[in-house]
Structures are given as C-alpha cells and as structure tokens.
Design a protein around this motif. Structure first.
Motif, PDB file in Angstrom:
ATOM      1  N   LYS A  24       0.801  -1.176   0.144  1.00 27.93           N
ATOM      2  CA  LYS A  24      -0.273   0.058  -0.057  1.00 27.93           C
ATOM      3  C   LYS A  24       0.793   1.343  -0.023  1.00 27.93           C
ATOM      4  O   LYS A  24       1.896   1.138   0.636  1.00 27.93           O
ATOM      5  CB  LYS A  24      -0.727  -0.058   1.242  1.00 27.93           C
ATOM      6  CG  LYS A  24      -2.068  -0.878   1.208  1.00 27.93           C
ATOM      7  CD  LYS A  24      -2.876  -0.610   2.329  1.00 27.93           C
ATOM      8  CE  LYS A  24      -4.331  -1.449   2.286  1.00 27.93           C
ATOM      9  NZ  LYS A  24      -5.239  -1.148   2.941  1.00 27.93           N
ATOM     10  N   TYR A  26       1.239   4.611   1.632  1.00 31.90           N
ATOM     11  CA  TYR A  26       0.841   5.258   2.629  1.00 31.90           C
ATOM     12  C   TYR A  26       1.654   6.810   2.759  1.00 31.90           C
ATOM     13  O   TYR A  26       1.364   7.454   3.733  1.00 31.90           O
ATOM     14  CB  TYR A  26       1.229   4.620   4.135  1.00 31.90           C
ATOM     15  CG  TYR A  26       0.465   3.425   4.221  1.00 31.90           C
ATOM     16  CD1 TYR A  26      -0.646   3.257   4.522  1.00 31.90           C
ATOM     17  CD2 TYR A  26       1.096   2.029   4.209  1.00 31.90           C
ATOM     18  CE1 TYR A  26      -1.428   2.301   4.855  1.00 31.90           C
ATOM     19  CE2 TYR A  26       0.545   0.945   4.642  1.00 31.90           C
ATOM     20  CZ  TYR A  26      -0.583   0.754   4.757  1.00 31.90           C
ATOM     21  OH  TYR A  26      -1.639  -0.199   5.088  1.00 31.90           O
ATOM     22  N   ILE A  29      -0.669   9.540   3.890  1.00 35.34           N
ATOM     23  CA  ILE A  29      -1.067   9.421   5.411  1.00 35.34           C
ATOM     24  C   ILE A  29       0.234   9.912   6.157  1.00 35.34           C
ATOM     25  O   ILE A  29       0.196  10.670   7.231  1.00 35.34           O
ATOM     26  CB  ILE A  29      -1.424   8.063   5.675  1.00 35.34           C
ATOM     27  CG1 ILE A  29      -2.791   7.583   5.132  1.00 35.34           C
ATOM     28  CG2 ILE A  29      -1.273   7.583   7.161  1.00 35.34           C
ATOM     29  CD1 ILE A  29      -3.392   6.312   5.343  1.00 35.34           C
ATOM     30  N   HIS A  30       1.521   9.506   5.749  1.00 34.60           N
ATOM     31  CA  HIS A  30       2.721   9.768   6.506  1.00 34.60           C
ATOM     32  C   HIS A  30       2.743  11.366   6.343  1.00 34.60           C
ATOM     33  O   HIS A  30       3.185  11.952   7.573  1.00 34.60           O
ATOM     34  CB  HIS A  30       3.844   9.086   5.827  1.00 34.60           C
ATOM     35  CG  HIS A  30       3.960   7.889   5.769  1.00 34.60           C
ATOM     36  ND1 HIS A  30       3.222   7.138   6.955  1.00 34.60           N
ATOM     37  CD2 HIS A  30       4.526   6.715   5.038  1.00 34.60           C
ATOM     38  CE1 HIS A  30       3.573   5.513   6.656  1.00 34.60           C
ATOM     39  NE2 HIS A  30       4.091   5.419   5.556  1.00 34.60           N
ATOM     40  N   ASP A  51      -3.583   0.054  10.447  1.00 36.15           N
ATOM     41  CA  ASP A  51      -4.325  -0.038   9.139  1.00 36.15           C
ATOM     42  C   ASP A  51      -5.535  -0.962   9.340  1.00 36.15           C
ATOM     43  O   ASP A  51      -4.897  -2.345   9.140  1.00 36.15           O
ATOM     44  CB  ASP A  51      -3.542  -0.318   7.939  1.00 36.15           C
ATOM     45  CG  ASP A  51      -4.577  -0.134   6.707  1.00 36.15           C
ATOM     46  OD1 ASP A  51      -5.726  -0.193   6.755  1.00 36.15           O
ATOM     47  OD2 ASP A  51      -3.850  -0.192   5.652  1.00 36.15           O
TER      48      ASP A  51
END
Length: 196
Positions: A24, A26, A29-30, A51
């Motif tokens: 995935k 991310y 999000i990070h 998650d």
C-alpha cells in the motif's frame, strides 16, 4: 501421464502459488501525520499507524520513522467486536467503527498516546489513548487503551484471524515490550492513528 492427471497437478500448483500483494502507498498519510505532529507538538521521530483495512491475521500495526518514512516495526493488532448494539456476523473479517460508549467497537482517527499505567492484561502495562477527532472522543470514557494480551500472536497467523477486543488495540506481549521501550523514552506525546 494422462491429460487429466496433468491438469490436476497443474491446478494444484496454480492454487498453491503465493500471490504477491502490492504494498500500500501510505505516503499521503505519512505526510499528514508529520504535519499534524509538527502543528500539535507531538513526537516527530516516529508514529504508530494501524490499518484496519488489512486482515487481522496479518501485520497491520506499523511503527513509522518520520525521517525515512520506513516501517521500523510491525505486528498484529486486534480490533473491536462491535456486537453490543447490533449483530455483527462479519466481526472477524472486517472492523466496524463507533464512538458510542459500551459499543465494543474500534474508533478510527488520531489519538494522543497518554499516561503509562498498570494493566491487568498481558505485561501489565497500558497507555491511555486520548481521541483527537470526533470519531474517537469517547476513548477515555470507554477505557480504550493500548495494551498487550497473551492471546495475540507475535507472528502473522493469516488466514486465521486475531482475537477480538472490546475496542482496544491490543498487541502481543513481545511487541508491547518493543512499543513500551520507545514510548518511555519519547520526550513528546506520540501519535497513534487508526485508518481503514
């Protein structure tokens, strides 16, 4: 070799082949987590990403290094059974979310990891979770805390499922020792973020 035996062997080999899942992404999000921690005075060395769209028998609790954006540690984590107010026949397969008291559901969103305290579970350590969004404001009232539980495996168990909690993100005793070491030396509050 007859054609039917050949087809049977070929079918068995095809079914047993391991299908590689694409990792995935991310990155968004990070970046949001990093900005959030900077703006709110949180720890800027690492954060915890959970998650719950990932099968509970697979690693889905990630300790993310902000500098490299790499996974430092990963392991299993439970989600809530969410079956108090309504039937939830899919409770092992898919996390459902609620902020309601006594729901036994997980609550998604960002949390500030708070005080280290005694737990009657696992290695007898828990961390209070303070919900920072409208999806998880009742975390303290619900006693949704980060703790360990000896029923949680320290290794992936897929296709089997991790046990269910009453809304707490519970991890293995061994993994909790790793998290506890990191949390005890953190000079600022650490972000725990549950996504799906």
């Amino acid at each position: 070799m007859s054609k039917s035996i050949f087809l049977l062997i070929f079918s068995l080999l095809a079914c047993s082949a391991v299908v590689e899942e694409k990792p995935k992404d991310y990155s968004a999000i990070h970046q949001e987590a990093k900005s959030y921690c900077q703006l709110n005075g949180f720890n800027q060395e690492f954060y915890f990403l959970l998650d719950f769209s990932v099968h509970s028998g697979k690693n889905r609790f990630y300790v993310i290094d902000f500098k490299s954006l790499q996974v430092l540690h990963q392991n299993l984590v439970t989600h809530g059974s969410c079956d108090v107010f309504e039937e939830n026949p899919e409770k092992y397969k898919k996390a459902k979310f609620s902020n309601a008291n006594s729901s036994h559901c997980s609550s998604k969103g960002k949390y500030k990891i708070g005080k280290r305290d005694y737990s009657s579970w696992g290695i007898n350590v828990k961390y209070w979770l303070h919900g920072m969004e409208n999806t998880n404001t009742n975390a303290e009232k619900r006693v949704v805390v980060l703790h360990s539980w000896d029923a949680v495996s320290n290794e992936e168990i897929y296709p089997r499922y991790a046990p269910l909690s009453w809304g707490c993100p519970a991890v293995s005793d061994k993994f909790m020792k790793t998290l506890d070491k990191k949390l005890q030396v953190a000079k600022k509050p650490v972000l725990l973020w549950i996504v799906e």
